[in-house]
Design a protein around this motif. Structure first.
Motif: not given
Lengths: 948, 455
Positions: A99-127
């Motif tokens: 579901n594209p809605l869920i994909r977008a939701l996940a990416v949006r929310t991850m970006g809003c979690i301003r925790v350094d450790k999370i950023t590493e995990y964010l890169c691949e999905p974001l790409r």
């Protein structure tokens, strides 16, 4: 543990209840529980304790529940970074959801979690999401790059997200383009040097295409981005303008204003002769007018922008005056802005209409608004000369209403009108004076006092009026005090006889009884001016004032140009450049309007006339630089002695010889009295004074004028006549100050001490009018060390021209008494008249002509100056250095005629015509003066100067 | 870009707080805003406020403060537009905007905010588009009935009437329509004009200005193309005139982005394809100034007698309605500010249904219904206690005292447009199956914005 549980039962109870519900099996119940958690979160309750329970609900296929959980996560992840990691797996999984809605939701929310450790995990999905097939996901991912950049800029660069983002500018979906542009613009602002938004004709073209398809918000991003582009030439500018123009009719005011910004900026590059330029101007007006029918908040912001636009290009809205008429129910902040714009648009064509409106406004109830309206009438008068008369009569009408604040404002603006149009409307002064008692605001009082002082000669009871203000001097505000001081000094200079006491009173109030340094300084300056040289004081205090400038509070042109680049932003609301209010250097790149292209160079610049001198709020005298220097140097820097200022003595017109006793003592020679220091402040500061004068000589460049001709020293008192004391000396004049240079030589065998000097009074008298040069020592004779036998000292004795006077024969005779420990000696000497020629003796041509005609012919005296082989040029410059100024030069029948003027320290003008015949060593001098007895001495001065 | 968004109650309590950028401040910012706002001096604009690098922009809507903050040099227009769109959106989704509905629907509001704003960038504010994303159902406090016909006012139109009789359609949340599909098909089209007029004391017309809007609200279950035909003589701009007879001219028009203008030039037809379900949008906005095709609806002939000596103020007002005799004006109210300290009022009115009273230092004269062509009058006598000024100026009997006027009128003109613009027809391209004829409601209305007559 158990204790704390005991104390927080209620709170724990609620949390406990929610915990139970969150772990319930029923989806509905879970959902309700999360909603309750979020509601508590909003009200500010701490529900972070529920973090694990809420995260547990995350793995659900119910989109609504998932969204709620994500919302909670965004809020608390920062405070619970370790817990947040627990959620990462779900995020990553959701990024792959069908579901594209869920994909977008996940990416949006991850970006809003301003925790350094999370950023590493964010890169691949974001790409992956940046290349997603669904535009909704891509546009969300584009924004996510900006979010990530804010948290970890380096990471974004390393991962190459910026390039992907740049590619998205060419995306097929306009929403994606808009978000990519927004994200890139923001990232670019934090790296001003980087070339992230590489705007070139191709990418601009893409943006312009996307512009037509985007949502309104996307259009704003794109237009703002376009505004940063600098077109190559006027053709490109025009083609962009053509494509942007349709945005002007958009319903969203932000789109309209962003379009206006682009157009205003690129218009700068278009030639004014172009038809298109005119069309564009016409197109700009309607959307701006439309903005004024929006809600008051938008109107206000629009008006602030229009204020800028009107200053830059008044032609756009010049026919739209009516839309700026104030509505009765406008909020006050809208009213005030409209008023301001009305004044800016006021011109001869619409002034009648504007005035009628302003008069209406001045009768409204809102005090602030009424005041501004009255002020506006004054501004109209100053701006549109033809309307000044109507404005003044409108103001008079308003004064007749006797409404206190209206009267006060009116008086303040009438003061400005007087300054703008001197000698035109003074007939209203009587009306103003009637309202004197009702003034209770400092600004109005100060304005009224200024008017009284400035026109003291036309107000019969000016002294009474000012005196009435003086009573409560210490209760007045500084503004009023300063004004009162100046006004009384003006009054004194105009009507010296009746106002001596008043001026003494105000000077002592200002200098002795006041704690305010400004007031004290001004008091001292006046005091000294008056005491050393009332003529100079007159020159300074009653000097002609520079006119106030056409339009007040215009924004300075360079700032205006910068602000035009920021139309439709906060800068345009504050009227300040962003650097003044944006913190942290973000977005403070200095922007400037594009230069006009060469083709349009000839076009007349549309800029509003540059502001002249800022209008003086304080209607103070602003003497010309040179005069000021000269006069300052005359000042004695020592503290004044308390007691009556000496100025008074010199201006006493009567023939009463107040210090007659002094002469007796001089002649009698037995009981020598000390120099009349009652008149002269002790010269404690003489060294400082001369130091200053040196300084000024060095820096001011007045050096060319620095000295009149100085005769060599002559022996005035031979040693044999004065028991061994030989005095020789001469007179000099340097930048406005006269001094007597003395050389004292001890030719006796004993040491000489206790030197003192005194002059007999001298004067010139004319029928009825006194012409006098009250030369007097401005300081005691300073011979510090005892003068031992055969020693010589050189002393420069500053002289003032305010000493007491007595008729002398000849009139430039000076009788001097010198005393030392041995005896008192008398001698007399003739001083050359040119030391009394003042620096501002240059008469205006017209004035010269009129005066020349005015002086009766019997006052003319003619002299021959022989053996003077100078040409006109040389003579003129020689004379000028002794303050004889050439007003005009003519050549009549081979003869050079120099028309010259000079002024004596007591204000007597002497006009001269010097006829020089080339080849003939003698020249003819004709002098005209109202006091003909000086002519002979002026001739002698001429002769001395020309021959040396 | 936008840093924070919050909604405060009229007392300053935060109802909604959302931080988009994770930059500092937290909830204290909301409190700071409220303190700053309430402590603002009178002549300073509250629209944009600045505090230590943070800028507050807010609007007031239905007693709530909607506030955004930013720390960058962004466009205040977009923020203000956004806020008013948000107010509409929240109203659409929650039923109505108010303290109660917001606090009942916190989750929904947050969900909406997340879709509207991402990292402070505005994504979309269109009700239709958002419907694809929003999951949460609104919590509605009381049931409503669409057929409560007594209360069917003009949805959305902010007239005096709507205050008295709020339209039930307007307070129904958009999403709920999903649940009851059996609702009747209805389309509402309104032409609403706001008239602002300024008349000088000598009776000359200083300014006329008409702001018009065509608003559409549709409840059609399936989207189908809609064609709106406007008066054919309609023309835009100063020069253009078409057709015979007096042209209906406006100065400036703007259309909603979804309007298709293919047939506009030739036939003055607007085409648009409203999405499925409930839609409200402003199809067209226009404005007209200076030349009105029809005479002004009202003329006021005031005469003032003022005796400063005795403090007696006599105001005689004659109000003439210049509408056609078959039209009428409703809820006419004349508001006349009076000098400070007016104590008593005696009145003689020309007809019994009128009412006049003193309220907040002003005279309020209510005329519930004024027929076109009629003329009404009122004589008012007031006592103004002696002004502090010297009594020697008793001569100025004619000059009106300070603080009197200007008079302002408020009214509604049903079935009347000042510009003359009419909707000729409203056609739907195909009939939705199931339900036969959708109900189409087309209304015209003018009301006063600021109708000011100087005295």
């Amino acid at each position: 543990m158990t204790d704390s549980k005991y104390f927080t039962t209620t709170k724990k109870g609620e949390i406990f209840e929610l915990k139970a519900e969150l772990n319930s099996d029923k989806k509905e119940k879970k959902k309700e529980a999360v909603k309750k958690v979020i509601a508590s979160m909003t009200v500010g309750k701490d529900v972070s304790a529920l973090f694990p329970d809420v995260v547990n609900c995350m793995q659900t296929d119910n989109l609504e529940l998932k969204k709620l959980v994500y919302l909670y996560l965004m809020n608390y992840a920062k405070s619970q970074p370790d817990m947040a990691i627990m959620a990462v797996n779900t995020f990553v999984k959701d990024c792959e959801d069908p579901n594209p809605l869920i994909r977008a939701l996940a990416v949006r929310t991850m970006g809003c979690i301003r925790v350094d450790k999370i950023t590493e995990y964010l890169c691949e999905p974001l790409r992956k999401c940046l290349k997603d097939e669904d535009p909704y996901v891509r546009k969300t991912a584009a924004v996510c790059v900006a979010k990530l950049h804010d948290i970890n800029a380096q990471l974004v660069e390393d991962q190459g997200f910026l390039d992907t983002l740049k590619d998205l500018i060419s995306d097929s979906n306009p929403m994606v383009v808009a978000n990519a542009v927004a994200a890139l613009s923001e990232i670019a602002e934090s790296h001003p040097s980087s070339n992230l938004l590489d705007l070139n004709p191709q990418s601009i073209n893409k943006l312009l295409t996307a512009l037509n398809e985007c949502t309104e918000w996307g259009q704003i991003f794109i237009l703002d981005c376009l505004a940063n582009y600098m077109p190559k030439d006027d053709r490109e500018a025009q083609s962009i303008c053509e494509r942007v123009t349709p945005r002007l009719s958009h319903a969203n005011s932000a789109v309209v204003l962003s379009a206006v910004k682009v157009l205003m900026k690129f218009m700068e590059m278009l030639s004014k002769d172009l038809d298109y330029y005119g069309t564009l101007l016409k197109k700009l007006a309607p959307p701006l007018v439309t903005l004024l029918s929006a809600e008051p908040e938008l109107q206000y912001v629009a008006l602030r922008n229009i204020n800028l636009i009107v200053q830059k290009r008044p032609e756009i809205l010049k026919h739209e005056m009516k839309v700026f008429f104030v509505k009765y129910n406008d909020p006050i902040y809208v009213k005030l802005e409209k008023l301001d714009i009305m004044i800016r648009l006021a011109s001869q064509a619409n002034i009648a209409q504007v005035l009628a409106e302003l008069k209406e406004y001045a009768t409204e109830v809102d005090v602030d608004f009424v005041r501004k309206a009255v002020r506006a009438i004054g501004r109209c008068a100053i701006k549109v000369e033809q309307s000044a008369e109507r404005c003044v009569s409108t103001l008079l009408d308003l004064i007749q209403t006797k409404v206190n604040y209206v009267v006060q404002e009116a008086i303040v603006v009438i003061k400005d009108i007087f300054r703008k149009y001197p000698n035109k409307y003074e007939s209203v002064i009587a009306t103003l004076c009637e309202n004197l008692d009702s003034l209770d605001e400092p600004e109005a009082r100060a304005a009224m006092i200024w008017i009284v002082g400035e026109y003291a000669e036309r107000i019969d009871n000016a002294d009474e009026l000012l005196e009435s203000f003086l009573e409560g001097f210490h209760d007045e505000s500084t503004q009023v005090q300063l004004q009162l001081l100046t006004a009384i000094v003006k009054l004194f200079l105009k009507k010296p006889t009746e106002t001596q006491e008043l001026v003494q009173q105000v000077l002592s109030l200002a200098t002795q009884d006041s704690d305010n340094p400004d007031l004290r300084d001004r008091g001292y300056i006046y005091w000294r001016l008056l005491s050393t040289d009332p003529v100079a004081a007159k020159e300074v205090v009653l000097a002609e004032k520079p006119l106030i400038s056409e339009e007040t509070d215009l924004i300075e042109p360079t700032l205006l140009d910068e602000l035009i680049c920021y139309i439709g932003t906060l800068a345009s609301v504050y009227h300040k450049p962003p650097s003044a209010f944006v913190e942290g250097g973000r977005g403070v790149v200095h922007k400037s309007l594009p230069p006009r292209t060469a083709s349009s160079e000839s076009a007349e610049s549309p800029e509003t006339a540059p502001t002249g001198a800022p209008p003086g709020e304080q209607p103070d005298v602003i003497p010309a630089q040179g005069d000021l220097l000269g006069d300052l140097l005359n000042l004695d820097l020592g503290p004044p002695v308390s007691g009556p200022p000496l100025a008074t003595s010199s201006v006493q017109m009567g023939a009463v010889d107040l210090l007659g006793g002094g002469l007796d003592s001089l002649i009698g020679g037995t009981n020598f009295v000390a120099p009349p220091t009652a008149a002269v402040p002790a010269n404690l500061g003489a060294p400082i004074g001369s130091g200053l004068s040196d300084l000024f000589d060095l820096t001011s460049g007045v050096g060319t004028l620095s000295g009149s001709y100085v005769a060599p020293k002559a022996v005035w008192l031979p040693a044999m006549k004065a028991k061994g004391l030989e005095i020789s000396g001469t007179f000099t004049r340097q930048v406005g100050s006269i001094s007597m240079d003395l050389q004292l030589t001890n030719k006796a065998l004993q040491v000489m001490t206790d030197f003192a000097i005194q002059f007999n009074r001298n004067r010139v008298q004319n029928m009825g009018r006194l012409a006098r040069f009250g030369l007097a020592p401005a300081a005691p004779l300073q011979v510090h060390a005892p003068l031992s036998p055969n020693q010589t000292v050189e002393i420069s004795l500053p002289l003032s021209t305010v000493g007491s006077v007595m008729k002398m024969e000849p009139l430039n005779n000076l009788q001097v008494a010198v005393k030392n420990n041995i005896d008192v000696f008398y001698f007399s000497t003739l001083y050359p008249l040119h030391i009394l020629f003042v620096e501002d003796g240059k008469m205006d041509r017209q004035m010269f002509l009129a005066t020349w005609k005015d002086i009766p012919n019997e006052n003319e005296a003619q002299f021959q100056i022989r053996d003077c082989p100078l040409n006109a040029e040389a003579a003129s410059s020689k004379l000028q250095s002794s303050n004889i100024f050439t007003v005009a030069k003519r050549n009549v029948e081979g003869q050079d005629m120099l028309y010259q003027s000079l002024k004596l320290t007591n204000g007597i003008w002497v006009l001269a015509e010097l006829r020089i015949q080339p080849g003939n060593p003698s020249c003819t001098l004709s002098l005209k003066c109202r006091a003909p007895e000086v002519s002979q001495h002026v001739y002698q001065a001429y002769e001395t100067i020309l021959k040396n | 870009m936008i840093s924070q968004f919050f909604i405060l109650s009229s007392k300053g309590d935060p109802l909604i707080y959302k931080d988009f950028r994770g930059d500092s401040g937290g909830r204290d910012v909301a409190e700071l805003f409220y303190r700053k706002l309430t402590g603002l001096p009178g002549d300073e604009s509250p629209v944009v406020m600045h505090h230590h690098g943070r800028h507050f922009i807010h609007i007031r809507h239905s007693g709530l403060y909607l506030v955004v903050t930013t720390s960058e040099n962004v466009s205040p227009f977009s923020l203000l537009e956004l806020l008013s769109r948000l107010a509409t959106l929240l109203g659409d989704y929650c039923g109505s905007l108010g303290e109660g509905t917001i606090s009942r629907n916190v989750a929904l509001v947050y969900e909406l905010l997340d879709e509207v704003l991402d990292y402070g960038y505005v994504q979309t504010t269109s009700t239709e588009m958002l419907r694809n994303f929003i999951q949460t159902e609104a919590v509605v406090s009381k049931p409503f009935s669409l057929f409560d016909l007594s209360s069917v006012g003009l949805f959305g139109a902010e007239t005096q009437q709507s205050k008295v009789a709020p339209s039930s359609a307007a307070s129904r949340p958009v999403l709920s329509s999903r649940s009851d599909q059996s609702q009747k098909n209805e389309v509402f089209l309104d032409v609403v004009e706001r008239l602002s007029v300024l008349i000088a004391s000598n009776g000359s017309l200083l300014k006329v200005d008409v702001q018009g809007e065509i608003r559409l609200k549709s409840f059609l279950p399936s989207g189908s193309e809609m064609r709106i035909g406007l008066t054919e003589e309609f023309c835009v701009g100063k020069s253009e005139l078409r057709g015979y007879g007096p042209g209906i001219r406006v100065d400036e028009v703007s259309f909603h982005s979804s309007v298709n203008l293919d047939e506009f030039e030739s036939h003055r037809i607007l085409r648009l394809q409203p999405p499925q379900g409930e839609v409200r949008l402003t199809v067209m906005r226009y404005q007209l100034s200076d030349d009105l095709p029809s005479p002004l609806p009202f003329r006021l002939f005031p005469s003032v007698q003022w005796d400063r000596g005795s403090g007696r103020l006599q105001v005689y007002l004659k109000l003439r309605c210049d509408l056609l005799s078959k039209s009428q004006a409703l809820n006419v109210r004349l508001h006349l500010p009076l000098p400070r300290g007016v104590v008593s009022l005696s009145q003689e009115l020309s007809s019994p249904e009128q009412k006049a009273e003193l309220a907040e230092g002003a005279l309020r004269w209510d005329l519930p219904r004024v027929q076109g062509g009629s003329q009404l009058s009122g004589l008012f006598q007031m006592d103004v206690p002696g002004p502090p000024g010297p009594p020697s100026h008793g001569l100025s009997t004619s000059a009106s005292p300070l603080g009197l006027g200007p008079a302002s009128l408020s009214f509604e003109l049903p079935r009347h447009t000042c510009s003359g613009l009419q909707v000729r027809f409203l056609r739907l391209a195909f009939r939705p199956c199931g339900n036969a004829n959708p109900h189409k409601w087309v209304r015209h209305l003018s009301h006063s914005d600021a109708y000011v007559i100087r005295i």
